[in-house]
Design a protein around this motif. Sequence first.
Motif, mmCIF file in Angstrom:
data_model
loop_
_atom_site.group_PDB
_atom_site.id
_atom_site.type_symbol
_atom_site.label_atom_id
_atom_site.label_comp_id
_atom_site.label_asym_id
_atom_site.label_seq_id
_atom_site.Cartn_x
_atom_site.Cartn_y
_atom_site.Cartn_z
ATOM 1 N N VAL A 1 0.862 -1.190 0.000
ATOM 2 C CA VAL A 1 0.000 0.000 0.000
ATOM 3 C C VAL A 1 0.890 1.230 0.000
ATOM 4 O O VAL A 1 1.710 1.424 0.900
ATOM 5 C CB VAL A 1 -0.939 0.024 1.222
ATOM 6 N N ASP B 1 -14.485 7.452 -3.390
ATOM 7 C CA ASP B 1 -13.183 6.819 -3.127
ATOM 8 C C ASP B 1 -12.148 7.798 -2.590
ATOM 9 O O ASP B 1 -10.966 7.693 -2.917
ATOM 10 C CB ASP B 1 -12.636 6.146 -4.392
ATOM 11 N N SER C 1 -4.586 1.076 5.995
ATOM 12 C CA SER C 1 -3.900 0.207 5.037
ATOM 13 C C SER C 1 -4.229 -1.258 5.269
ATOM 14 O O SER C 1 -4.293 -2.040 4.318
ATOM 15 C CB SER C 1 -2.385 0.416 5.119
ATOM 16 N N LEU D 1 -7.388 -1.841 3.394
ATOM 17 C CA LEU D 1 -7.157 -1.784 1.946
ATOM 18 C C LEU D 1 -6.382 -3.013 1.472
ATOM 19 O O LEU D 1 -6.668 -3.562 0.396
ATOM 20 C CB LEU D 1 -6.386 -0.510 1.589
ATOM 21 N N SER E 1 -8.604 -6.036 1.319
ATOM 22 C CA SER E 1 -9.477 -5.948 0.145
ATOM 23 C C SER E 1 -8.725 -6.318 -1.127
ATOM 24 O O SER E 1 -9.251 -7.022 -1.994
ATOM 25 C CB SER E 1 -10.042 -4.527 0.026
ATOM 26 N N THR F 1 -12.883 0.889 7.093
ATOM 27 C CA THR F 1 -12.339 0.546 5.779
ATOM 28 C C THR F 1 -12.864 -0.807 5.310
ATOM 29 O O THR F 1 -13.250 -0.976 4.150
ATOM 30 C CB THR F 1 -10.802 0.530 5.828
ATOM 31 N N MET G 1 -15.215 -1.449 1.963
ATOM 32 C CA MET G 1 -14.787 -2.361 0.914
ATOM 33 C C MET G 1 -15.614 -3.644 0.873
ATOM 34 O O MET G 1 -15.322 -4.556 0.102
ATOM 35 C CB MET G 1 -13.305 -2.718 1.088
#
Length: 319
Positions: A106, A155, A171, A174, A177, A254, A258
Amino acid sequence: YQRRVHGDQLRRRPRKERKQPKTLDRRRQVHGVHRKWICTAVCTANEYDLVSLREFFLGQTDETVVCNVVEDQPETLGVVFPCISVHGTEEGEVETAFFFQYGVLVFWGVEVSGVKNRLLNEMAKFEVGPELERDFEHFDYMIVADEDTRITDNDTIRLQDDTMELKLAVSHGLAQSAKLGVFEDRIDLVISETKHFPMFLAREGKVSLSYTDIAKLKGQLFMHRMDINLKSDILDTPDFFWEKTHLEPAYLMTRTYMDINKRVEILNQRLSIVSDIFAVIHEELANKHSNRLEWIVIWLIAVELVVAIVSVLMEMSRR
């Protein structure tokens, strides 16, 4: 903004391969508008050798500062680049990359594609099981001190502060995901390769597969299910949040944005359906094999009966 629908699944995926800015215009604060940077998540391998990767960064020039963000957790490595891009970084600002042991990287603030490509190329020697196709997920992010950390529908990640720990918390979501996206692509491939089997069964009543073929396909499904539910970290809350409980809401936000839990549920449902198809095919092969054995027994009995009759007739002719 891109969405994919699998049955009742709404899959949130950010824009892919969005063009990076060529100037600093987007970094300026005009009329009170908060500046924006780019955040990118990508899965490049099954896993990273983080020990060797950290030694690699420690051996770089003084312009690269290495920080193991979670000192007591070897699953994550955070690297800060104060001068990674002269044209992309303002004085006093840093650019950050988080490496996750399960093969996800990330970037925060690394806006120049050449810099990303250089890092990705240098990382290749530390990858275990590289991914041939890389799915880049791009976000905008900004620092908004008077708000709770959240992600808006366009986003855009709105961070409460610019600390490494908060970026790491987001992170984690993310990265999970991005890893889940790789699993989704693998399952899509399995389904595309097996979707014609039910049609053959319905039309011809059989499928031209052997026990070995079915065993291999079922083994692949089992491996995918293990990767999703056991081997990967996408279902677990990282140990990082045991000590940093105040950051867990940002991580959970997050994950919610997602749709991670929903996507995992849908993946398992799809795997179950494919597994049911293989079970039907396996049962059909078992019935076919059983029928073959029954006919073999019938023919053996018939041959034995014929031999017995012939023996009786020969005995009677001798008399």
